[in-house]
Design a protein around this motif. Sequence first.
Motif, PDB file in Angstrom:
ATOM      1  N   LEU A   6       0.711  -0.933  -0.195  1.00  0.00           N
ATOM      2  CA  LEU A   6       0.250   0.137  -0.203  1.00  0.00           C
ATOM      3  C   LEU A   6       0.771   1.137   0.151  1.00  0.00           C
ATOM      4  O   LEU A   6       0.654   2.203  -0.373  1.00  0.00           O
ATOM      5  N   ASP A   7       2.056   1.039   0.629  1.00  0.00           N
ATOM      6  CA  ASP A   7       3.153   2.424   0.442  1.00  0.00           C
ATOM      7  C   ASP A   7       3.338   2.430  -0.625  1.00  0.00           C
ATOM      8  O   ASP A   7       3.987   3.819  -0.550  1.00  0.00           O
ATOM      9  N   PHE A   8       3.965   1.761  -1.427  1.00  0.00           N
ATOM     10  CA  PHE A   8       4.462   1.849  -2.771  1.00  0.00           C
ATOM     11  C   PHE A   8       3.816   1.385  -3.860  1.00  0.00           C
ATOM     12  O   PHE A   8       3.156   0.269  -4.505  1.00  0.00           O
ATOM     13  N   PRO A   9       2.999   2.186  -4.921  1.00  0.00           N
ATOM     14  CA  PRO A   9       2.368   1.855  -6.104  1.00  0.00           C
ATOM     15  C   PRO A   9       3.046   0.730  -6.872  1.00  0.00           C
ATOM     16  O   PRO A   9       2.353   0.552  -7.473  1.00  0.00           O
ATOM     17  N   LYS A  10       4.039   0.945  -7.146  1.00  0.00           N
ATOM     18  CA  LYS A  10       4.596   0.008  -8.186  1.00  0.00           C
ATOM     19  C   LYS A  10       5.355  -1.343  -7.695  1.00  0.00           C
ATOM     20  O   LYS A  10       5.343  -1.520  -6.152  1.00  0.00           O
ATOM     21  N   THR A  11       5.219  -2.245  -8.497  1.00  0.00           N
ATOM     22  CA  THR A  11       5.762  -3.650  -7.806  1.00  0.00           C
ATOM     23  C   THR A  11       7.033  -4.164  -7.040  1.00  0.00           C
ATOM     24  O   THR A  11       7.722  -3.331  -8.421  1.00  0.00           O
ATOM     25  N   ILE A  12       7.787  -4.817  -6.350  1.00  0.00           N
ATOM     26  CA  ILE A  12       8.629  -4.770  -5.288  1.00  0.00           C
ATOM     27  C   ILE A  12       9.143  -5.897  -4.822  1.00  0.00           C
ATOM     28  O   ILE A  12       7.457  -6.414  -5.042  1.00  0.00           O
ATOM     29  N   LEU A  13       9.950  -6.431  -4.653  1.00  0.00           N
ATOM     30  CA  LEU A  13      10.408  -8.124  -4.564  1.00  0.00           C
ATOM     31  C   LEU A  13      10.262  -7.708  -3.215  1.00  0.00           C
ATOM     32  O   LEU A  13      10.650  -6.775  -2.576  1.00  0.00           O
ATOM     33  N   PHE A  14       9.436  -9.147  -2.556  1.00  0.00           N
ATOM     34  CA  PHE A  14       9.696  -8.528  -0.715  1.00  0.00           C
ATOM     35  C   PHE A  14      10.486  -9.648  -0.685  1.00  0.00           C
ATOM     36  O   PHE A  14      11.282 -10.236  -0.802  1.00  0.00           O
ATOM     37  N   GLN A  57      -9.896 -31.137  -6.332  1.00  0.00           N
ATOM     38  CA  GLN A  57     -10.094 -28.828  -6.689  1.00  0.00           C
ATOM     39  C   GLN A  57      -8.673 -28.907  -5.456  1.00  0.00           C
ATOM     40  O   GLN A  57      -9.126 -29.727  -4.042  1.00  0.00           O
ATOM     41  N   TYR A  58      -7.676 -28.157  -5.991  1.00  0.00           N
ATOM     42  CA  TYR A  58      -6.943 -27.097  -4.677  1.00  0.00           C
ATOM     43  C   TYR A  58      -6.783 -25.852  -4.889  1.00  0.00           C
ATOM     44  O   TYR A  58      -7.779 -25.081  -5.632  1.00  0.00           O
ATOM     45  N   TYR A  59      -6.529 -25.132  -3.949  1.00  0.00           N
ATOM     46  CA  TYR A  59      -6.511 -23.922  -3.313  1.00  0.00           C
ATOM     47  C   TYR A  59      -4.655 -23.835  -3.418  1.00  0.00           C
ATOM     48  O   TYR A  59      -4.420 -23.998  -1.766  1.00  0.00           O
ATOM     49  N   MET A  60      -4.644 -22.441  -3.332  1.00  0.00           N
ATOM     50  CA  MET A  60      -3.173 -21.930  -2.968  1.00  0.00           C
ATOM     51  C   MET A  60      -3.870 -20.546  -2.647  1.00  0.00           C
ATOM     52  O   MET A  60      -4.153 -19.884  -2.918  1.00  0.00           O
ATOM     53  N   GLU A  61      -2.846 -19.319  -1.266  1.00  0.00           N
ATOM     54  CA  GLU A  61      -3.444 -18.613  -1.003  1.00  0.00           C
ATOM     55  C   GLU A  61      -2.045 -18.371  -0.735  1.00  0.00           C
ATOM     56  O   GLU A  61      -0.257 -19.091  -0.389  1.00  0.00           O
ATOM     57  N   ILE A  62      -1.514 -16.887  -1.239  1.00  0.00           N
ATOM     58  CA  ILE A  62      -0.221 -16.253  -1.243  1.00  0.00           C
ATOM     59  C   ILE A  62      -0.172 -14.970  -0.546  1.00  0.00           C
ATOM     60  O   ILE A  62      -0.639 -14.015   0.117  1.00  0.00           O
ATOM     61  N   LYS A  63       1.063 -15.125   0.999  1.00  0.00           N
ATOM     62  CA  LYS A  63       1.095 -13.602   1.786  1.00  0.00           C
ATOM     63  C   LYS A  63       2.661 -13.094   1.210  1.00  0.00           C
ATOM     64  O   LYS A  63       3.462 -14.404   1.024  1.00  0.00           O
ATOM     65  N   ALA A  64       2.720 -11.888   2.015  1.00  0.00           N
ATOM     66  CA  ALA A  64       3.956 -11.685   1.923  1.00  0.00           C
ATOM     67  C   ALA A  64       4.372 -10.521   3.211  1.00  0.00           C
ATOM     68  O   ALA A  64       4.164 -10.258   3.811  1.00  0.00           O
ATOM     69  N   LYS A  65       5.661 -10.512   3.199  1.00  0.00           N
ATOM     70  CA  LYS A  65       6.083  -9.782   4.242  1.00  0.00           C
ATOM     71  C   LYS A  65       7.531  -8.525   4.148  1.00  0.00           C
ATOM     72  O   LYS A  65       8.125  -8.935   3.204  1.00  0.00           O
ATOM     73  N   THR A  66       6.349  -7.260   4.400  1.00  0.00           N
ATOM     74  CA  THR A  66       7.748  -6.151   4.143  1.00  0.00           C
ATOM     75  C   THR A  66       7.631  -5.492   5.965  1.00  0.00           C
ATOM     76  O   THR A  66       6.601  -5.265   5.903  1.00  0.00           O
ATOM     77  N   HIS A  67       9.109  -5.550   6.185  1.00  0.00           N
ATOM     78  CA  HIS A  67       9.120  -4.660   7.099  1.00  0.00           C
ATOM     79  C   HIS A  67       8.244  -5.156   8.342  1.00  0.00           C
ATOM     80  O   HIS A  67       8.200  -6.384   8.555  1.00  0.00           O
ATOM     81  N   SER A  68       7.271  -5.106   8.439  1.00  0.00           N
ATOM     82  CA  SER A  68       6.262  -5.891   9.998  1.00  0.00           C
ATOM     83  C   SER A  68       4.580  -6.163   9.106  1.00  0.00           C
ATOM     84  O   SER A  68       3.921  -6.232   9.708  1.00  0.00           O
ATOM     85  N   GLU A  69       4.980  -5.470   7.868  1.00  0.00           N
ATOM     86  CA  GLU A  69       3.209  -5.992   7.024  1.00  0.00           C
ATOM     87  C   GLU A  69       3.336  -6.863   6.369  1.00  0.00           C
ATOM     88  O   GLU A  69       4.441  -7.247   5.724  1.00  0.00           O
ATOM     89  N   GLU A  70       2.495  -7.879   6.971  1.00  0.00           N
ATOM     90  CA  GLU A  70       1.876  -8.870   6.005  1.00  0.00           C
ATOM     91  C   GLU A  70       0.768  -8.524   4.940  1.00  0.00           C
ATOM     92  O   GLU A  70      -0.010  -7.488   5.154  1.00  0.00           O
ATOM     93  N   ILE A  71       1.367  -8.791   3.680  1.00  0.00           N
ATOM     94  CA  ILE A  71       0.096  -8.435   2.532  1.00  0.00           C
ATOM     95  C   ILE A  71      -0.163  -9.752   2.513  1.00  0.00           C
ATOM     96  O   ILE A  71       0.164 -11.173   2.081  1.00  0.00           O
TER      97      ILE A  71
END
Length: 85
Positions: A6-14, A57-71
Motif C-alpha cells: 500500500l505504501d509503494f504504487p509499483k511492484t516490488i520484490l519482497f 480441486q486444490y486452492y492456494m493462498e499467497i502472502k508477503a511480508k515487508t517490514h512489519s506488514e503482512e500482505i
Amino acid sequence: MSIRSLDFPKTILFDEVYYRVYIKEGRTSVNIFDWTQLDKTNENSFILDTSYFIPRQYYMEIKAKTHSEEIFYKESISFEIVSEK
C-alpha cells in the motif's frame, strides 16, 4: 500475479513470500502444504510439483511480508488435478 504494498504504487520484490496449498472439506480447509516460504533468487517465483497430488480441486493462498506488514493476496487461486499424466 504481482504483489504490491500500500505504501509503494509499483511492484516490488519482497524479502519474504509464502504460499499455502489446501483443499476444502465442507467448510473446513485442510492444509496440503502449510505456509511455506518461496526460495528467492532474482524474482518471487516457484515451481509446485503436483505429480503426487490426487485428482481433485486444490486452492492456494499467497502472502508477503515487508517490514512489519503482512500482505495477503485477496483471492485464493484454485486449480484442479484431473489425472496423473
